[in-house]
Motif scaffolding. Structure first.
Motif, PDB file in Angstrom:
ATOM      1  N   UNK A  32      37.629  38.612  41.390  1.00 21.79           N
ATOM      2  CA  UNK A  32      37.415  39.979  40.904  1.00 21.79           C
ATOM      3  C   UNK A  32      38.724  40.753  40.789  1.00 21.79           C
ATOM      4  N   UNK A  33      39.558  40.613  41.819  1.00 23.19           N
ATOM      5  CA  UNK A  33      40.823  41.359  41.800  1.00 23.19           C
ATOM      6  C   UNK A  33      41.755  40.848  40.713  1.00 23.19           C
ATOM      7  N   UNK A  34      41.797  39.509  40.525  1.00 26.92           N
ATOM      8  CA  UNK A  34      42.702  38.983  39.497  1.00 26.92           C
ATOM      9  C   UNK A  34      42.220  39.395  38.103  1.00 26.92           C
ATOM     10  N   UNK A  35      40.863  39.385  37.907  1.00 31.05           N
ATOM     11  CA  UNK A  35      40.331  39.832  36.606  1.00 31.05           C
ATOM     12  C   UNK A  35      40.596  41.325  36.389  1.00 31.05           C
ATOM     13  N   UNK A  36      40.452  42.090  37.484  1.00 29.78           N
ATOM     14  CA  UNK A  36      40.688  43.542  37.375  1.00 29.78           C
ATOM     15  C   UNK A  36      42.168  43.821  37.118  1.00 29.78           C
ATOM     16  N   UNK A  37      43.029  43.020  37.758  1.00 34.50           N
ATOM     17  CA  UNK A  37      44.470  43.202  37.562  1.00 34.50           C
ATOM     18  C   UNK A  37      44.846  42.924  36.104  1.00 34.50           C
ATOM     19  N   UNK A  38      44.189  41.901  35.559  1.00 34.11           N
ATOM     20  CA  UNK A  38      44.425  41.555  34.154  1.00 34.11           C
ATOM     21  C   UNK A  38      44.038  42.727  33.243  1.00 34.11           C
ATOM     22  N   UNK A  39      42.898  43.320  33.574  1.00 32.60           N
ATOM     23  CA  UNK A  39      42.439  44.477  32.785  1.00 32.60           C
ATOM     24  C   UNK A  39      43.368  45.676  32.970  1.00 32.60           C
ATOM     25  N   UNK A  40      43.875  45.805  34.196  1.00 36.01           N
ATOM     26  CA  UNK A  40      44.761  46.945  34.491  1.00 36.01           C
ATOM     27  C   UNK A  40      46.033  46.863  33.664  1.00 36.01           C
ATOM     28  N   UNK A  41      46.528  45.625  33.483  1.00 36.97           N
ATOM     29  CA  UNK A  41      47.742  45.465  32.671  1.00 36.97           C
ATOM     30  C   UNK A  41      47.485  45.845  31.211  1.00 36.97           C
ATOM     31  N   UNK A  42      46.199  45.786  30.837  1.00 31.71           N
ATOM     32  CA  UNK A  42      45.852  46.157  29.449  1.00 31.71           C
ATOM     33  C   UNK A  42      45.555  47.652  29.341  1.00 31.71           C
ATOM     34  N   UNK A  43      45.792  48.393  30.421  1.00 31.05           N
ATOM     35  CA  UNK A  43      45.645  49.857  30.354  1.00 31.05           C
ATOM     36  C   UNK A  43      44.310  50.391  30.810  1.00 31.05           C
ATOM     37  N   UNK A  44      43.492  49.538  31.481  1.00 34.19           N
ATOM     38  CA  UNK A  44      42.161  49.994  31.914  1.00 34.19           C
ATOM     39  C   UNK A  44      42.251  51.086  32.971  1.00 34.19           C
ATOM     40  N   UNK A  45      43.293  51.025  33.799  1.00 34.09           N
ATOM     41  CA  UNK A  45      43.408  52.008  34.881  1.00 34.09           C
ATOM     42  C   UNK A  45      43.684  53.398  34.338  1.00 34.09           C
ATOM     43  N   UNK A  46      44.506  53.469  33.303  1.00 37.34           N
ATOM     44  CA  UNK A  46      44.883  54.773  32.749  1.00 37.34           C
ATOM     45  C   UNK A  46      43.697  55.465  32.079  1.00 37.34           C
ATOM     46  N   UNK A  47      42.957  54.667  31.329  1.00 40.06           N
ATOM     47  CA  UNK A  47      41.863  55.261  30.555  1.00 40.06           C
ATOM     48  C   UNK A  47      40.569  55.374  31.352  1.00 40.06           C
ATOM     49  N   UNK A  48      40.540  54.846  32.560  1.00 39.50           N
ATOM     50  CA  UNK A  48      39.353  54.869  33.429  1.00 39.50           C
ATOM     51  C   UNK A  48      38.119  54.297  32.723  1.00 39.50           C
ATOM     52  N   UNK A  49      38.349  53.315  31.883  1.00 35.45           N
ATOM     53  CA  UNK A  49      37.219  52.746  31.162  1.00 35.45           C
ATOM     54  C   UNK A  49      36.551  51.656  32.007  1.00 35.45           C
ATOM     55  N   UNK A  50      35.290  51.431  31.713  1.00 34.06           N
ATOM     56  CA  UNK A  50      34.552  50.372  32.411  1.00 34.06           C
ATOM     57  C   UNK A  50      34.744  49.077  31.627  1.00 34.06           C
ATOM     58  N   UNK A  51      35.153  48.040  32.342  1.00 28.43           N
ATOM     59  CA  UNK A  51      35.465  46.772  31.673  1.00 28.43           C
ATOM     60  C   UNK A  51      34.718  45.611  32.339  1.00 28.43           C
ATOM     61  N   UNK A  52      34.452  44.554  31.573  1.00 26.62           N
ATOM     62  CA  UNK A  52      33.764  43.399  32.182  1.00 26.62           C
ATOM     63  C   UNK A  52      34.690  42.641  33.112  1.00 26.62           C
ATOM     64  N   UNK A  53      34.129  42.196  34.227  1.00 25.79           N
ATOM     65  CA  UNK A  53      34.947  41.459  35.195  1.00 25.79           C
ATOM     66  C   UNK A  53      34.726  39.950  35.077  1.00 25.79           C
ATOM     67  N   UNK A  54      33.877  39.554  34.140  1.00 17.90           N
ATOM     68  CA  UNK A  54      33.568  38.129  33.928  1.00 17.90           C
ATOM     69  C   UNK A  54      33.134  37.460  35.215  1.00 17.90           C
TER      70      UNK A  54
END
Lengths: 220, 208
Positions: B69-91
């Motif tokens: 979960x953390x590695x998938x979330x980290x991957x999303x964070x690098x794509x800017x998910x943290x800034x936009x506070x968007x909900x993303x799939x964690x696969x």
């Protein structure tokens, strides 16, 4: 004696035969209905519960907070506060008197509530939460200062859909120093469990302890 | 002449017995109504044990593979998910995530069909039983995010029953457990205490 009279004398006696079928039918129907109502009642009647924690010394007292979808019902302890008051100095007594008065008012308004007790739930107000935490801390500090074995802790009972009220209280607790020293316990409650206000003021010293750890059948 | 068997005695016995049973039932009912059940509530304790996270919802339970979960979330964070506070799939088993400053990673449940039914806790070698059994009581404790929401006001429809069952199993294996109620408005979240004072996960148990 003529022949007809003699004949009548030797006739078998006609007993009055009453059929028991209607009686048995009605009787069994009534029994069946009563048993059915009884069984139905045992399922639907809310089970009164009181939360406690297993404390070895037995001097810890629960401040119960029931979390419902519409808000919370707080059941503050008052029973042993008068004993605590006896060992306090004048300032402490004044502070404790104020706390006792407010708690008794809360209990009176709860006990005066007409209708299902769950409808007495109110939306937790931040000021009320802060006051509750402050009072618990004050009581604990007064007891500690007087070297009196008494400590209050918070017990949360979470009903289905009651998590939001709990989250709000925990959020407030996160950011206030008053809650730092307060022990907390929480337990999921079934919707057909209701709270017992009369014994809600008691401590965990009561008999009839039922462990609910790990099982829904703990209420049995 | 019709020879009827007399039912008098039988009726007498039956009515007496049933009457007594009903009296007992009524007494029992009155007694039960006045009875108060005292629930012993486990208290939270500070600990050095590491939490192993689970989510309970809709009579199903999931062990959260935090590494994945953390590695998938980290991957999303690098794509800017943290800034936009968007909900993303964690696969991962129907979970979605959101990253924000208050709660760290929040987990939203989209689908529980891949999760284990809580009844499997008692099934030998089921995935959930293996997951619970793998917790080392000397190093870890189980922490449950339990969905409190139910549409029909029935606790079974929420995650309560799954949590109780899992806790019971863990208790038998001397593993400590803690929990918190979650819902769609206040979802499960994992973060570090240094990040926010909200990030506290404690085991609850009876006794000192």
């Amino acid at each position: 004696m003529n022949r007809a009279v003699r004949h009548a004398r030797y006739l078998p006696v006609q007993k009055l035969e009453i059929s028991l079928f209607p009686f048995l039918s009605i009787f069994l129907c009534v029994m069946g209905v009563l048993s059915f109502i009884n069984v139905l009642n045992s399922f639907s009647t809310p089970q009164k519960i009181e939360m406690s924690a297993q404390i070895e010394q037995g001097y810890k007292v629960a401040y119960q907070v029931f979390n419902l979808p519409d808000g919370i019902i707080s059941v503050p302890p008052t029973k042993y506060l008068n004993d605590l008051k006896k060992v306090l100095d004048d300032d402490g007594k004044a502070t404790l008197d104020d706390i006792i008065y407010k708690r008794k008012q809360m209990m009176s308004s709860l006990q005066a509530h007409v209708g299902p007790i769950k409808q007495a739930a109110i939306e937790p107000d931040i000021d009320d939460i802060l006051e509750m935490l402050h009072n618990i801390r004050m009581v604990n500090e007064l007891a500690l200062k007087a070297n009196y074995l008494y400590e209050e802790f918070l017990l949360f009972g979470i009903y289905p859909n009651g998590g939001q009220a709990y989250q709000k209280i925990r959020d407030v607790m996160t950011f206030t120093q008053d809650s730092a020293s307060i022990t907390v316990g929480l337990e999921p409650l079934d919707s057909n469990w209701t709270l017992n206000l009369k014994s809600g003021q008691n401590t965990n010293k009561s008999s009839n302890h039922i462990s609910n750890q790990g099982t829904a059948q703990g209420k049995q | 002449m019709k020879d009827l068997i007399s039912l008098d005695s039988l009726t007498d016995i039956v009515s007496n017995s049933v009457g007594i049973l009903i009296i007992f039932a009524v007494i029992n009912l009155i007694h039960d109504n006045n009875k108060t059940y005292q629930l012993e509530i486990p208290l939270e304790h500070p600990t050095n044990l590491a939490p192993v996270f689970f989510i309970c919802k809709n009579e199903r339970i999931l062990k959260m593979d935090t590494a994945t979960l953390f590695s998938n979330a980290a991957l999303q964070a690098t794509r800017g998910a943290a800034k936009s506070k968007q909900i993303f799939p964690l696969d991962f088993k129907g979970l979605f995530g959101k990253i924000d400053k208050e709660n760290g990673i929040s987990f939203y449940v989209n689908d529980t069909s891949e999760w284990q039914p809580f009844q499997n806790i008692e099934k030998r070698n089921s995935a959930i039983q293996n997951a619970l059994s793998s917790i080392d009581p000397k190093k870890e404790f189980a922490y449950f995010f339990v969905y409190d929401s139910s549409t029909d006001d029935n606790a079974n429809a929420s995650g309560f029953e799954s949590f109780r069952k899992a806790r019971e199993y863990l208790k038998m294996h001397f593993v400590k457990s803690g929990w918190q109620p979650v819902n769609d408005e206040a979802p499960a979240h994992i973060c570090d205490l240094s990040f926010s004072p909200r990030c506290v996960y404690l085991p609850s148990y009876l006794g000192q």
